[in-house]
Design an enzyme around this catalytic site. Structure first.
Site, short mmCIF file in Angstrom:
data_model
loop_
_atom_site.label_atom_id
_atom_site.label_comp_id
_atom_site.label_asym_id
_atom_site.label_seq_id
_atom_site.Cartn_x
_atom_site.Cartn_y
_atom_site.Cartn_z
N GLN A 1 -20.53 -8.34 11.15
CA GLN A 1 -19.12 -8.69 10.99
C GLN A 1 -18.57 -8.08 9.70
O GLN A 1 -19.18 -8.20 8.64
CB GLN A 1 -18.94 -10.20 10.96
CG GLN A 1 -19.31 -10.90 12.26
CD GLN A 1 -18.26 -10.68 13.36
OE1 GLN A 1 -17.28 -10.00 13.16
NE2 GLN A 1 -18.50 -11.27 14.52
N CYS B 1 -13.40 -11.16 20.48
CA CYS B 1 -12.53 -10.35 19.62
C CYS B 1 -11.36 -9.79 20.41
O CYS B 1 -10.63 -8.93 19.92
CB CYS B 1 -13.33 -9.22 18.97
SG CYS B 1 -14.11 -8.09 20.14
N CYS C 1 0.83 -1.21 0.00
CA CYS C 1 0.00 0.00 0.00
C CYS C 1 0.87 1.26 0.00
O CYS C 1 1.78 1.37 0.83
CB CYS C 1 -0.92 0.01 1.22
SG CYS C 1 -1.99 1.48 1.29
N GLU D 1 -29.54 -8.41 24.08
CA GLU D 1 -28.66 -7.36 23.55
C GLU D 1 -29.13 -6.02 24.10
O GLU D 1 -30.33 -5.75 24.12
CB GLU D 1 -28.72 -7.37 22.01
CG GLU D 1 -28.13 -6.17 21.32
CD GLU D 1 -26.63 -6.08 21.53
OE1 GLU D 1 -26.18 -5.01 21.97
OE2 GLU D 1 -25.91 -7.06 21.25
#
Length: 464
Positions: A294, A419, A82, A344
Protein backbone atom coordinates in the site's frame (compact mmCIF):
# COMPACT_ATOMS: atom_id res chain seq x y z
CA UNK A 1 -20.41 33.47 -30.26
CA UNK A 2 -18.50 31.88 -33.17
CA UNK A 3 -14.85 32.81 -33.89
CA UNK A 4 -11.91 31.36 -35.83
CA UNK A 5 -11.15 28.85 -33.09
CA UNK A 6 -14.70 27.62 -32.57
CA UNK A 7 -17.83 28.57 -30.67
CA UNK A 8 -17.71 30.30 -27.28
CA UNK A 9 -20.28 28.98 -24.80
CA UNK A 10 -21.29 29.56 -21.20
CA UNK A 11 -22.31 26.40 -19.36
CA UNK A 12 -22.69 24.89 -15.90
CA UNK A 13 -20.81 21.87 -14.54
CA UNK A 14 -23.36 19.22 -13.60
CA UNK A 15 -21.10 16.47 -12.29
CA UNK A 16 -17.63 14.96 -12.51
CA UNK A 17 -16.57 11.99 -14.61
CA UNK A 18 -14.47 9.07 -13.37
CA UNK A 19 -11.26 10.95 -14.19
CA UNK A 20 -12.31 13.94 -12.07
CA UNK A 21 -13.16 16.30 -14.93
CA UNK A 22 -16.29 18.44 -15.05
CA UNK A 23 -19.22 17.37 -17.22
CA UNK A 24 -21.62 19.83 -18.84
CA UNK A 25 -24.43 19.65 -21.39
CA UNK A 26 -25.26 22.37 -23.93
CA UNK A 27 -28.38 22.29 -26.10
CA UNK A 28 -27.98 23.87 -29.53
CA UNK A 29 -29.95 23.95 -32.75
CA UNK A 30 -28.79 21.99 -35.76
CA UNK A 31 -29.11 23.19 -39.35
CA UNK A 32 -32.78 22.15 -39.39
CA UNK A 33 -33.55 24.06 -36.23
CA UNK A 34 -33.91 20.92 -34.11
CA UNK A 35 -32.37 20.69 -30.62
CA UNK A 36 -29.04 18.88 -30.45
CA UNK A 37 -27.15 17.86 -27.30
CA UNK A 38 -23.44 18.64 -26.92
CA UNK A 39 -21.70 16.90 -24.01
CA UNK A 40 -18.61 18.71 -22.76
CA UNK A 41 -15.72 17.43 -20.65
CA UNK A 42 -13.98 20.33 -18.90
CA UNK A 43 -10.93 19.48 -16.72
CA UNK A 44 -10.12 21.38 -13.52
CA UNK A 45 -13.71 22.43 -12.92
CA UNK A 46 -16.01 21.61 -10.01
CA UNK A 47 -19.72 20.79 -9.63
CA UNK A 48 -22.05 23.78 -9.86
CA UNK A 49 -19.51 26.08 -11.49
CA UNK A 50 -20.50 28.33 -14.39
CA UNK A 51 -17.69 28.53 -16.94
CA UNK A 52 -16.92 30.03 -20.32
CA UNK A 53 -15.34 27.73 -22.90
CA UNK A 54 -14.54 27.80 -26.60
CA UNK A 55 -15.44 24.57 -28.36
CA UNK A 56 -13.86 23.50 -31.62
CA UNK A 57 -16.18 21.50 -33.88
CA UNK A 58 -19.25 22.22 -31.72
CA UNK A 59 -21.45 20.27 -34.12
CA UNK A 60 -20.03 17.03 -32.66
CA UNK A 61 -21.84 15.19 -29.85
CA UNK A 62 -18.93 15.15 -27.41
CA UNK A 63 -16.00 17.52 -27.06
CA UNK A 64 -13.29 18.31 -24.55
CA UNK A 65 -12.77 21.98 -23.71
CA UNK A 66 -10.64 24.12 -21.41
CA UNK A 67 -12.31 26.56 -19.04
CA UNK A 68 -11.24 30.04 -20.19
CA UNK A 69 -12.92 31.73 -17.24
CA UNK A 70 -14.70 30.58 -14.10
CA UNK A 71 -17.74 32.88 -14.02
CA UNK A 72 -19.22 31.40 -10.85
CA UNK A 73 -16.87 29.33 -8.70
CA UNK A 74 -17.70 26.44 -6.39
CA UNK A 75 -17.22 27.82 -2.84
CA UNK A 76 -14.80 24.95 -2.15
CA UNK A 77 -12.44 25.96 -4.98
CA UNK A 78 -8.90 26.84 -3.88
CA UNK A 79 -5.60 27.78 -5.49
CA UNK A 80 -3.62 24.58 -6.20
CA UNK A 81 -0.37 24.66 -4.18
CA UNK A 82 1.73 22.67 -6.69
CA UNK A 83 3.51 24.66 -9.45
CA UNK A 84 3.03 21.72 -11.84
CA UNK A 85 -0.72 21.29 -11.33
CA UNK A 86 -1.88 22.68 -14.69
CA UNK A 87 0.19 20.18 -16.68
CA UNK A 88 1.11 17.22 -14.48
CA UNK A 89 -1.09 14.13 -14.53
CA UNK A 90 -0.15 13.04 -11.01
CA UNK A 91 -3.20 14.45 -9.21
CA UNK A 92 -6.27 16.29 -10.53
CA UNK A 93 -8.07 17.77 -7.51
CA UNK A 94 -5.56 20.14 -5.93
CA UNK A 95 -7.98 22.99 -6.76
CA UNK A 96 -10.65 21.46 -4.48
CA UNK A 97 -10.73 21.83 -0.70
CA UNK A 98 -10.21 18.46 0.95
CA UNK A 99 -13.66 18.37 2.59
CA UNK A 100 -15.22 18.61 -0.88
CA UNK A 101 -13.06 15.79 -2.20
CA UNK A 102 -14.15 13.53 0.66
CA UNK A 103 -17.85 14.23 0.07
CA UNK A 104 -17.40 13.43 -3.63
CA UNK A 105 -15.73 10.12 -2.80
CA UNK A 106 -18.48 9.15 -0.37
CA UNK A 107 -21.10 9.93 -3.03
CA UNK A 108 -19.18 7.87 -5.60
CA UNK A 109 -19.35 4.79 -3.36
CA UNK A 110 -23.04 5.42 -2.57
CA UNK A 111 -23.94 5.75 -6.26
CA UNK A 112 -21.99 2.60 -7.12
CA UNK A 113 -23.79 0.35 -4.64
CA UNK A 114 -27.19 2.00 -5.24
CA UNK A 115 -26.84 1.19 -8.96
CA UNK A 116 -26.80 -2.49 -7.94
CA UNK A 117 -29.83 -2.22 -5.66
CA UNK A 118 -28.07 -1.80 -2.31
CA UNK A 119 -29.02 0.76 0.33
CA UNK A 120 -26.68 3.81 0.01
CA UNK A 121 -27.25 4.54 3.72
CA UNK A 122 -24.96 1.59 4.46
CA UNK A 123 -22.04 3.76 3.27
CA UNK A 124 -20.31 5.69 6.02
CA UNK A 125 -18.52 9.00 5.53
CA UNK A 126 -15.09 8.64 3.92
CA UNK A 127 -12.20 8.63 6.39
CA UNK A 128 -9.74 11.28 5.27
CA UNK A 129 -6.25 12.31 6.35
CA UNK A 130 -5.29 14.97 8.88
CA UNK A 131 -2.66 16.12 6.36
CA UNK A 132 -3.48 15.12 2.75
CA UNK A 133 0.04 15.89 1.43
CA UNK A 134 3.33 13.98 1.18
CA UNK A 135 1.53 10.73 1.87
CA UNK A 136 2.98 8.43 -0.81
CA UNK A 137 5.75 6.01 0.17
CA UNK A 138 6.45 5.05 -3.45
CA UNK A 139 6.80 7.08 -6.65
CA UNK A 140 7.75 6.14 -10.19
CA UNK A 141 9.28 9.01 -12.16
CA UNK A 142 10.09 8.94 -15.88
CA UNK A 143 13.09 10.31 -17.76
CA UNK A 144 12.48 12.48 -20.84
CA UNK A 145 14.66 12.07 -23.94
CA UNK A 146 17.00 14.87 -22.77
CA UNK A 147 17.49 13.18 -19.40
CA UNK A 148 15.21 15.46 -17.37
CA UNK A 149 13.16 13.71 -14.69
CA UNK A 150 9.45 14.09 -14.07
CA UNK A 151 5.92 12.75 -14.52
CA UNK A 152 3.75 12.35 -17.59
CA UNK A 153 1.75 15.32 -18.77
CA UNK A 154 -1.97 14.91 -18.14
CA UNK A 155 -3.50 13.13 -21.13
CA UNK A 156 -0.16 12.95 -22.99
CA UNK A 157 1.84 9.80 -22.33
CA UNK A 158 4.70 10.93 -24.58
CA UNK A 159 5.49 14.21 -22.80
CA UNK A 160 7.33 14.41 -19.48
CA UNK A 161 6.91 17.38 -17.14
CA UNK A 162 10.23 18.14 -15.47
CA UNK A 163 9.60 18.41 -11.74
CA UNK A 164 10.82 20.87 -9.16
CA UNK A 165 8.79 19.18 -6.44
CA UNK A 166 5.97 16.71 -5.81
CA UNK A 167 3.52 17.44 -3.02
CA UNK A 168 2.06 13.95 -2.71
CA UNK A 169 5.38 12.12 -2.30
CA UNK A 170 7.34 11.88 0.94
CA UNK A 171 9.61 14.90 1.35
CA UNK A 172 12.86 12.91 1.64
CA UNK A 173 11.86 10.91 -1.43
CA UNK A 174 11.51 14.12 -3.46
CA UNK A 175 14.91 15.37 -2.25
CA UNK A 176 16.52 12.08 -3.31
CA UNK A 177 14.80 12.18 -6.72
CA UNK A 178 16.04 15.74 -7.31
CA UNK A 179 19.58 14.62 -6.46
CA UNK A 180 19.31 11.83 -9.03
CA UNK A 181 18.07 14.40 -11.58
CA UNK A 182 21.11 16.61 -10.85
CA UNK A 183 23.43 13.62 -11.19
CA UNK A 184 21.97 12.79 -14.62
CA UNK A 185 22.47 16.38 -15.81
CA UNK A 186 26.04 16.60 -14.49
CA UNK A 187 27.00 13.51 -16.50
CA UNK A 188 24.86 14.48 -19.52
CA UNK A 189 23.13 11.12 -19.58
CA UNK A 190 20.27 10.61 -22.02
CA UNK A 191 16.75 9.44 -21.29
CA UNK A 192 14.90 6.78 -23.24
CA UNK A 193 13.16 7.74 -26.49
CA UNK A 194 9.91 5.74 -26.63
CA UNK A 195 9.54 6.29 -30.38
CA UNK A 196 13.09 5.51 -31.51
CA UNK A 197 13.58 2.90 -28.75
CA UNK A 198 17.00 4.25 -27.88
CA UNK A 199 18.61 6.03 -24.95
CA UNK A 200 19.78 4.99 -21.50
CA UNK A 201 17.55 5.96 -18.57
CA UNK A 202 13.89 5.00 -18.43
CA UNK A 203 12.49 5.33 -14.89
CA UNK A 204 13.40 6.12 -11.32
CA UNK A 205 11.52 4.34 -8.55
CA UNK A 206 11.75 5.77 -5.06
CA UNK A 207 10.18 4.03 -2.10
CA UNK A 208 10.61 4.71 1.61
CA UNK A 209 9.22 3.29 4.81
CA UNK A 210 7.70 6.01 6.96
CA UNK A 211 8.27 3.77 10.00
CA UNK A 212 11.84 2.46 9.58
CA UNK A 213 12.98 5.39 7.41
CA UNK A 214 14.71 3.01 4.99
CA UNK A 215 14.70 4.15 1.36
CA UNK A 216 15.16 2.41 -1.99
CA UNK A 217 16.36 4.12 -5.17
CA UNK A 218 15.99 2.03 -8.32
CA UNK A 219 17.14 3.24 -11.75
CA UNK A 220 15.73 1.43 -14.79
CA UNK A 221 18.12 1.57 -17.76
CA UNK A 222 18.76 -0.11 -21.11
CA UNK A 223 22.41 -0.98 -20.38
CA UNK A 224 24.45 -2.58 -17.63
CA UNK A 225 26.20 -0.16 -15.22
CA UNK A 226 29.65 -0.94 -16.60
CA UNK A 227 32.15 0.27 -19.19
CA UNK A 228 31.64 3.91 -20.16
CA UNK A 229 29.16 4.32 -17.28
CA UNK A 230 31.55 3.24 -14.55
CA UNK A 231 32.73 6.74 -13.59
CA UNK A 232 29.17 8.11 -13.46
CA UNK A 233 28.01 5.13 -11.38
CA UNK A 234 30.83 5.60 -8.88
CA UNK A 235 29.83 9.25 -8.51
CA UNK A 236 26.19 8.23 -8.00
CA UNK A 237 27.10 5.87 -5.17
CA UNK A 238 29.24 8.53 -3.46
CA UNK A 239 26.49 11.16 -3.73
CA UNK A 240 23.82 8.87 -2.34
CA UNK A 241 25.90 7.53 0.52
CA UNK A 242 27.02 11.03 1.57
CA UNK A 243 23.66 12.80 1.31
CA UNK A 244 21.12 10.04 1.95
CA UNK A 245 22.33 7.53 4.55
CA UNK A 246 18.74 6.28 4.84
CA UNK A 247 19.10 4.70 1.37
CA UNK A 248 19.57 1.02 2.19
CA UNK A 249 19.00 -0.18 -1.38
CA UNK A 250 20.50 1.47 -4.48
CA UNK A 251 19.65 -0.54 -7.58
CA UNK A 252 20.38 -0.45 -11.30
CA UNK A 253 17.80 -2.53 -13.19
CA UNK A 254 18.24 -3.46 -16.84
CA UNK A 255 15.14 -3.21 -19.01
CA UNK A 256 15.46 -3.50 -22.80
CA UNK A 257 11.80 -4.34 -23.46
CA UNK A 258 9.64 -2.01 -25.59
CA UNK A 259 6.83 -2.02 -23.04
CA UNK A 260 7.05 1.13 -20.93
CA UNK A 261 6.90 -0.55 -17.51
CA UNK A 262 9.12 -0.66 -14.45
CA UNK A 263 10.29 -4.21 -15.08
CA UNK A 264 13.75 -5.75 -14.96
CA UNK A 265 15.66 -8.45 -16.83
CA UNK A 266 18.81 -8.19 -14.72
CA UNK A 267 19.29 -6.58 -11.32
CA UNK A 268 22.47 -4.87 -10.12
CA UNK A 269 22.92 -3.82 -6.48
CA UNK A 270 25.03 -0.64 -6.49
CA UNK A 271 24.92 -0.22 -2.71
CA UNK A 272 23.17 -1.86 0.24
CA UNK A 273 20.75 -4.77 -0.31
CA UNK A 274 18.01 -5.51 -2.84
CA UNK A 275 15.13 -4.79 -0.43
CA UNK A 276 14.12 -2.46 2.39
CA UNK A 277 12.20 -3.11 5.60
CA UNK A 278 8.82 -1.55 6.27
CA UNK A 279 6.31 -2.00 9.08
CA UNK A 280 2.53 -1.84 9.35
CA UNK A 281 0.25 -2.53 12.31
CA UNK A 282 3.30 -3.78 14.20
CA UNK A 283 4.36 -6.32 11.56
CA UNK A 284 7.58 -6.13 9.54
CA UNK A 285 7.69 -6.58 5.75
CA UNK A 286 10.49 -6.88 3.23
CA UNK A 287 9.87 -4.79 0.11
CA UNK A 288 11.66 -5.43 -3.18
CA UNK A 289 11.41 -3.08 -6.17
CA UNK A 290 8.49 -5.04 -7.63
CA UNK A 291 6.66 -5.72 -4.34
CA UNK A 292 3.09 -4.44 -4.21
CA UNK A 293 2.53 -2.67 -0.91
CA UNK A 294 0.00 0.00 0.00
CA UNK A 295 1.42 3.37 -1.08
CA UNK A 296 -0.26 5.38 1.69
CA UNK A 297 0.88 3.68 4.91
CA UNK A 298 -1.04 6.00 7.23
CA UNK A 299 -4.39 5.22 5.64
CA UNK A 300 -3.51 1.61 4.85
CA UNK A 301 -3.06 0.99 8.57
CA UNK A 302 -6.56 2.36 9.15
CA UNK A 303 -7.84 0.06 6.40
CA UNK A 304 -6.31 -2.98 8.10
CA UNK A 305 -7.77 -1.92 11.47
CA UNK A 306 -11.24 -1.48 9.90
CA UNK A 307 -11.00 -4.91 8.24
CA UNK A 308 -10.12 -6.48 11.60
CA UNK A 309 -13.01 -4.67 13.29
CA UNK A 310 -15.49 -5.78 10.62
CA UNK A 311 -14.20 -9.34 10.30
CA UNK A 312 -14.10 -10.08 14.04
CA UNK A 313 -11.58 -12.96 13.64
CA UNK A 314 -11.67 -15.66 16.31
CA UNK A 315 -8.99 -18.05 17.55
CA UNK A 316 -11.19 -21.03 16.68
CA UNK A 317 -11.73 -20.06 13.03
CA UNK A 318 -10.22 -20.84 9.65
CA UNK A 319 -9.75 -17.96 7.20
CA UNK A 320 -8.94 -17.44 3.51
CA UNK A 321 -7.17 -14.27 2.32
CA UNK A 322 -7.82 -14.01 -1.41
CA UNK A 323 -5.53 -11.82 -3.55
CA UNK A 324 -3.29 -11.77 -0.47
CA UNK A 325 -0.23 -10.13 -2.05
CA UNK A 326 2.72 -10.08 0.35
CA UNK A 327 0.47 -10.61 3.36
CA UNK A 328 -0.58 -7.06 4.25
CA UNK A 329 -3.86 -8.35 5.70
CA UNK A 330 -2.75 -11.96 6.20
CA UNK A 331 -0.31 -11.34 9.03
CA UNK A 332 -2.56 -9.21 11.29
CA UNK A 333 -5.45 -11.64 10.79
CA UNK A 334 -3.34 -14.80 11.17
CA UNK A 335 -2.44 -13.87 14.74
CA UNK A 336 -6.15 -13.86 15.60
CA UNK A 337 -7.41 -17.04 13.85
CA UNK A 338 -6.60 -20.74 14.11
CA UNK A 339 -5.14 -20.95 10.61
CA UNK A 340 -5.08 -18.82 7.46
CA UNK A 341 -4.62 -19.65 3.79
CA UNK A 342 -3.47 -16.90 1.44
CA UNK A 343 -3.98 -17.11 -2.33
CA UNK A 344 -2.21 -14.90 -4.88
CA UNK A 345 -1.34 -15.43 -8.56
CA UNK A 346 2.00 -13.56 -8.42
CA UNK A 347 4.63 -16.07 -7.30
CA UNK A 348 7.13 -13.48 -6.08
CA UNK A 349 4.44 -12.01 -3.81
CA UNK A 350 3.71 -15.44 -2.36
CA UNK A 351 7.41 -16.00 -1.67
CA UNK A 352 7.46 -12.61 0.05
CA UNK A 353 4.35 -13.49 2.07
CA UNK A 354 5.98 -16.71 3.28
CA UNK A 355 9.15 -14.86 4.23
CA UNK A 356 7.21 -12.08 5.96
CA UNK A 357 5.26 -14.61 8.02
CA UNK A 358 8.53 -16.30 9.02
CA UNK A 359 10.17 -12.95 9.89
CA UNK A 360 7.24 -12.16 12.20
CA UNK A 361 7.17 -15.56 13.89
CA UNK A 362 3.79 -16.53 12.38
CA UNK A 363 3.46 -20.27 11.74
CA UNK A 364 -0.26 -20.86 11.14
CA UNK A 365 -0.32 -19.66 7.51
CA UNK A 366 -0.36 -21.45 4.19
CA UNK A 367 0.32 -19.45 1.01
CA UNK A 368 -0.55 -20.67 -2.46
CA UNK A 369 0.56 -19.18 -5.79
CA UNK A 370 -2.46 -19.70 -8.02
CA UNK A 371 -5.22 -17.73 -9.69
CA UNK A 372 -8.13 -16.96 -7.39
CA UNK A 373 -10.75 -19.43 -8.66
CA UNK A 374 -8.46 -22.47 -8.92
CA UNK A 375 -6.73 -21.49 -5.71
CA UNK A 376 -10.00 -21.47 -3.77
CA UNK A 377 -10.82 -24.98 -4.99
CA UNK A 378 -7.42 -26.30 -3.95
CA UNK A 379 -7.51 -24.66 -0.53
CA UNK A 380 -11.09 -25.77 0.21
CA UNK A 381 -10.20 -29.39 -0.60
CA UNK A 382 -7.46 -29.55 2.04
CA UNK A 383 -8.56 -26.74 4.31
CA UNK A 384 -12.33 -27.04 4.50
CA UNK A 385 -14.83 -24.19 4.37
CA UNK A 386 -13.63 -21.06 6.19
CA UNK A 387 -15.67 -19.12 8.70
CA UNK A 388 -14.08 -15.88 7.46
CA UNK A 389 -12.96 -14.81 3.98
CA UNK A 390 -11.21 -11.58 3.02
CA UNK A 391 -10.57 -10.45 -0.53
CA UNK A 392 -8.62 -7.48 -1.85
CA UNK A 393 -8.79 -7.77 -5.66
CA UNK A 394 -7.23 -5.46 -8.28
CA UNK A 395 -9.17 -2.53 -9.79
CA UNK A 396 -10.85 -4.86 -12.28
CA UNK A 397 -12.54 -6.66 -9.38
CA UNK A 398 -12.75 -10.37 -8.59
CA UNK A 399 -15.27 -11.18 -11.32
CA UNK A 400 -18.49 -13.18 -11.30
CA UNK A 401 -16.92 -16.64 -11.38
CA UNK A 402 -14.72 -15.98 -8.35
CA UNK A 403 -17.55 -14.31 -6.42
CA UNK A 404 -19.91 -17.22 -7.09
CA UNK A 405 -17.19 -19.64 -5.97
CA UNK A 406 -16.87 -17.63 -2.76
CA UNK A 407 -20.64 -17.75 -2.33
CA UNK A 408 -20.70 -21.53 -2.70
CA UNK A 409 -17.98 -21.93 -0.07
CA UNK A 410 -20.40 -20.32 2.43
CA UNK A 411 -18.12 -18.45 4.86
CA UNK A 412 -20.04 -16.85 7.71
CA UNK A 413 -18.48 -13.44 7.08
CA UNK A 414 -16.87 -11.82 4.05
CA UNK A 415 -14.69 -8.72 4.25
CA UNK A 416 -14.22 -7.10 0.84
CA UNK A 417 -11.44 -4.51 0.49
CA UNK A 418 -11.79 -2.60 -2.77
CA UNK A 419 -9.93 0.10 -4.70
CA UNK A 420 -12.76 0.46 -7.24
CA UNK A 421 -16.32 1.12 -5.98
CA UNK A 422 -17.88 0.21 -9.34
CA UNK A 423 -16.39 -3.28 -9.65
CA UNK A 424 -16.94 -3.79 -5.91
CA UNK A 425 -20.67 -3.14 -6.33
CA UNK A 426 -21.07 -5.57 -9.25
CA UNK A 427 -19.00 -8.21 -7.43
CA UNK A 428 -21.01 -8.19 -4.20
CA UNK A 429 -24.26 -8.38 -6.20
CA UNK A 430 -23.15 -11.92 -7.12
CA UNK A 431 -23.31 -12.92 -3.44
CA UNK A 432 -27.01 -12.15 -2.91
CA UNK A 433 -28.32 -15.46 -4.34
CA UNK A 434 -26.04 -17.28 -1.88
CA UNK A 435 -27.73 -15.65 1.12
CA UNK A 436 -25.42 -12.75 1.92
CA UNK A 437 -26.45 -9.34 3.23
CA UNK A 438 -24.33 -6.21 2.96
CA UNK A 439 -23.95 -4.78 6.48
CA UNK A 440 -21.60 -1.81 6.16
CA UNK A 441 -19.27 -0.01 3.75
CA UNK A 442 -16.47 2.22 5.01
CA UNK A 443 -14.67 4.33 2.38
CA UNK A 444 -11.09 5.33 3.18
CA UNK A 445 -9.15 7.96 1.24
CA UNK A 446 -5.74 6.53 0.39
CA UNK A 447 -5.11 8.95 -2.48
CA UNK A 448 -5.97 12.56 -1.54
CA UNK A 449 -6.15 15.04 -4.43
CA UNK A 450 -6.99 12.23 -6.86
CA UNK A 451 -10.30 10.59 -7.82
CA UNK A 452 -9.47 7.23 -6.24
CA UNK A 453 -11.15 5.90 -3.11
CA UNK A 454 -10.79 2.58 -1.28
CA UNK A 455 -13.48 0.95 0.78
CA UNK A 456 -13.87 -1.91 3.22
CA UNK A 457 -17.19 -3.75 3.44
CA UNK A 458 -18.74 -6.50 5.53
CA UNK A 459 -21.16 -9.10 4.18
CA UNK A 460 -22.78 -11.66 6.47
CA UNK A 461 -24.44 -14.95 5.56
CA UNK A 462 -28.11 -15.05 6.54
CA UNK A 463 -29.06 -17.63 9.16
CA UNK A 464 -31.22 -20.47 7.97
Amino acid sequence: MVNEIGETLVTEIRQLDKKGSGQAVVWRENELGNPKKLKLTIPQTLPGEKVRVTVDQPDRRRRKAIAEEILEANPERMDPPCPHFDLCGGCVWQHWQYTGQLKQKTNHVKQAIESQGFDPNLVRDTIGMDDPWHYRNKMEFTFAKDGSLGLHEQGNFRKIIELETCLIAGKEMVEAAMEIANWVKSHQLKGYDKDAHEGLLRHLMVRQSFVTGEMMLALFATEAPTGHLESAINDLVVRVEEKFPQVKSLLWLENTQWADRTQSEKNHILAGRDFIYDEMVGYRYRLWFDTFFQTNPTQAQKLVEIALEMGQPKKTEKMIDLFCGVGTFSLPFASQVAKLAGIEIVETSIESAKRNAQDNGISNTYFLAKDARKGIDEVLESFGNPELLLLDPPRSGAGGKVMRRIGRSQPERIVYVSCNPDTFATDIKELEPFGYTLKAVQPVDLFPNTVHVECCALLVRNEG
